[in-house]
Design a protein around this motif. Structure first.
Motif, PDB file in Angstrom:
ATOM      1  N   ALA A   1       0.832  -1.203   0.000  1.00  0.00           N
ATOM      2  CA  ALA A   1       0.000   0.000   0.000  1.00  0.00           C
ATOM      3  C   ALA A   1       0.868   1.256   0.000  1.00  0.00           C
ATOM      4  CB  ALA A   1      -0.926  -0.008   1.220  1.00  0.00           C
ATOM      5  N   LEU A   2       1.987   1.210   0.709  1.00  0.00           N
ATOM      6  CA  LEU A   2       2.927   2.342   0.687  1.00  0.00           C
ATOM      7  C   LEU A   2       3.466   2.560  -0.722  1.00  0.00           C
ATOM      8  CD1 LEU A   2       4.972   1.623   3.949  1.00  0.00           C
ATOM      9  CD2 LEU A   2       3.418   3.558   3.579  1.00  0.00           C
ATOM     10  N   ILE A   3       3.825   1.472  -1.389  1.00  0.00           N
ATOM     11  CA  ILE A   3       4.337   1.561  -2.758  1.00  0.00           C
ATOM     12  C   ILE A   3       3.275   2.152  -3.682  1.00  0.00           C
ATOM     13  CG2 ILE A   3       5.257   0.265  -4.711  1.00  0.00           C
ATOM     14  CD1 ILE A   3       7.110   0.409  -2.262  1.00  0.00           C
ATOM     15  N   ALA A   4       2.035   1.721  -3.492  1.00  0.00           N
ATOM     16  CA  ALA A   4       0.941   2.219  -4.325  1.00  0.00           C
ATOM     17  C   ALA A   4       0.725   3.722  -4.137  1.00  0.00           C
ATOM     18  CB  ALA A   4      -0.348   1.464  -4.007  1.00  0.00           C
ATOM     19  N   GLU A   5       1.083   4.236  -2.969  1.00  0.00           N
ATOM     20  CA  GLU A   5       0.970   5.672  -2.699  1.00  0.00           C
ATOM     21  C   GLU A   5       2.136   6.460  -3.291  1.00  0.00           C
ATOM     22  OE1 GLU A   5      -1.430   7.568  -1.190  1.00  0.00           O
ATOM     23  OE2 GLU A   5      -2.626   5.727  -1.347  1.00  0.00           O
ATOM     24  N   GLY A   6       3.078   5.755  -3.898  1.00  0.00           N
ATOM     25  CA  GLY A   6       4.233   6.425  -4.482  1.00  0.00           C
ATOM     26  C   GLY A   6       5.426   6.523  -3.562  1.00  0.00           C
ATOM     27  N   ALA A   7       5.290   5.976  -2.344  1.00  0.00           N
ATOM     28  CA  ALA A   7       6.400   6.018  -1.384  1.00  0.00           C
ATOM     29  C   ALA A   7       7.300   4.809  -1.622  1.00  0.00           C
ATOM     30  CB  ALA A   7       5.858   6.035   0.049  1.00  0.00           C
TER      31      ALA A   7
END
Length: 266
Positions: A177-183
């Protein structure tokens, strides 16, 4: 290289693997690499002091210095620097049969950075203070506090994921989910793991046919504390420029958003 720190020769067996810590990093006012028998530093690409590849050893012990020369060098330097009459002098031509010396260009690149290293690490410390203060308030994440007197170099910031605080949400889901947020700089440790989980330490015979079968072999589960820490770890780099504070805040907001809306991911 030998350390310029002078010390009374005494029984010392600790050999710190300093790797990332450089500059002002240390314990109780004493910099890493200046205590113990020797300190080994890495100059790998992302390290605070980088030469691309390579490393160096600091020691104020002559015998240790000559052993390092024998291990990493051969012929010219070994013949020049290992004194005649030293037990290792007869191995000077071949050394230990290895060639582990740093490339001169890598050494020059790293040396050039020394003049600005303290400022570079001070910037990391500032970003780290900001990140730890903000991330520590987010449910599901725990920041490890530094013991008093310890000055880290902030090669990276590790966080302990607490699934119980987020309804048992798996760490893999939280991370994705963090990756999906661009982080995308939030990362899970992969190759950096407890050594007992690696085939080299579980089945060394394939690579070393003469390896004694009686040697201790390691298995998953041998070090439960380290394995638990690895399984619950999320890491993030610590940037060093003043303008990176805005980037750090974006990563904090991404983590807050996932934590606040974790029920939607269950």
């Amino acid at each position: 290289m030998r350390s310029s720190v002078s010390a009374t020769r005494r029984a010392r067996t600790a050999c710190p693997a300093c790797s990332a810590p450089t500059g002002p990093a240390g314990i109780a006012g004493q910099k890493v690499g200046t205590f113990g028998l020797a300190g080994a530093f890495s100059l790998n690409g992302p390290k605070p002091l980088s030469g691309g590849e390579g490393g160096f050893v600091l020691t104020d012990d002559d015998d240790t210095y000559h052993r390092v020369i024998t291990l990493a060098h051969y012929n010219k330097r070994a013949r020049t620097e290992i004194p005649e009459g030293h037990p290792l002098a007869r191995y000077a031509v071949t050394g230990a049969g290895l060639k582990l010396r740093i490339h001169p260009l890598a050494a020059a690149i790293a040396r050039h950075q020394l003049a600005r290293l303290d400022d570079h690490l001070a910037g990391r410390a500032e970003i780290a203070r900001y990140l730890t203060g903000r991330l520590a308030r987010i449910p599901g994440l725990e920041v490890t506090e530094m013991p008093e007197g310890v000055v880290p170099s902030w090669y990276g910031l590790t966080l302990t994921y607490k699934p119980a605080e987020l309804g048992g949400l798996p760490i893999e889901t939280f991370h994705q989910a963090l990756i999906a947020e661009g982080a995308t700089e939030f990362d899970r440790p992969g190759s950096t793991r407890p050594l007992n989980q690696l085939p080299l330490y579980q089945h060394p015979t394939m690579l070393f046919p003469g390896h004694p079968h009686s040697h201790r072999r390691y298995e998953p589960g041998d070090f439960p504390v380290a394995e638990h820490a690895h399984a619950h770890m999320i890491k993030i780099p610590v940037w060093h420029r003043e303008q990176d504070l805005e980037l750090a805040e974006q990563y904090v907001r991404a983590a807050m958003k996932i934590s606040d809306h974790y029920e939607e991911l269950l």
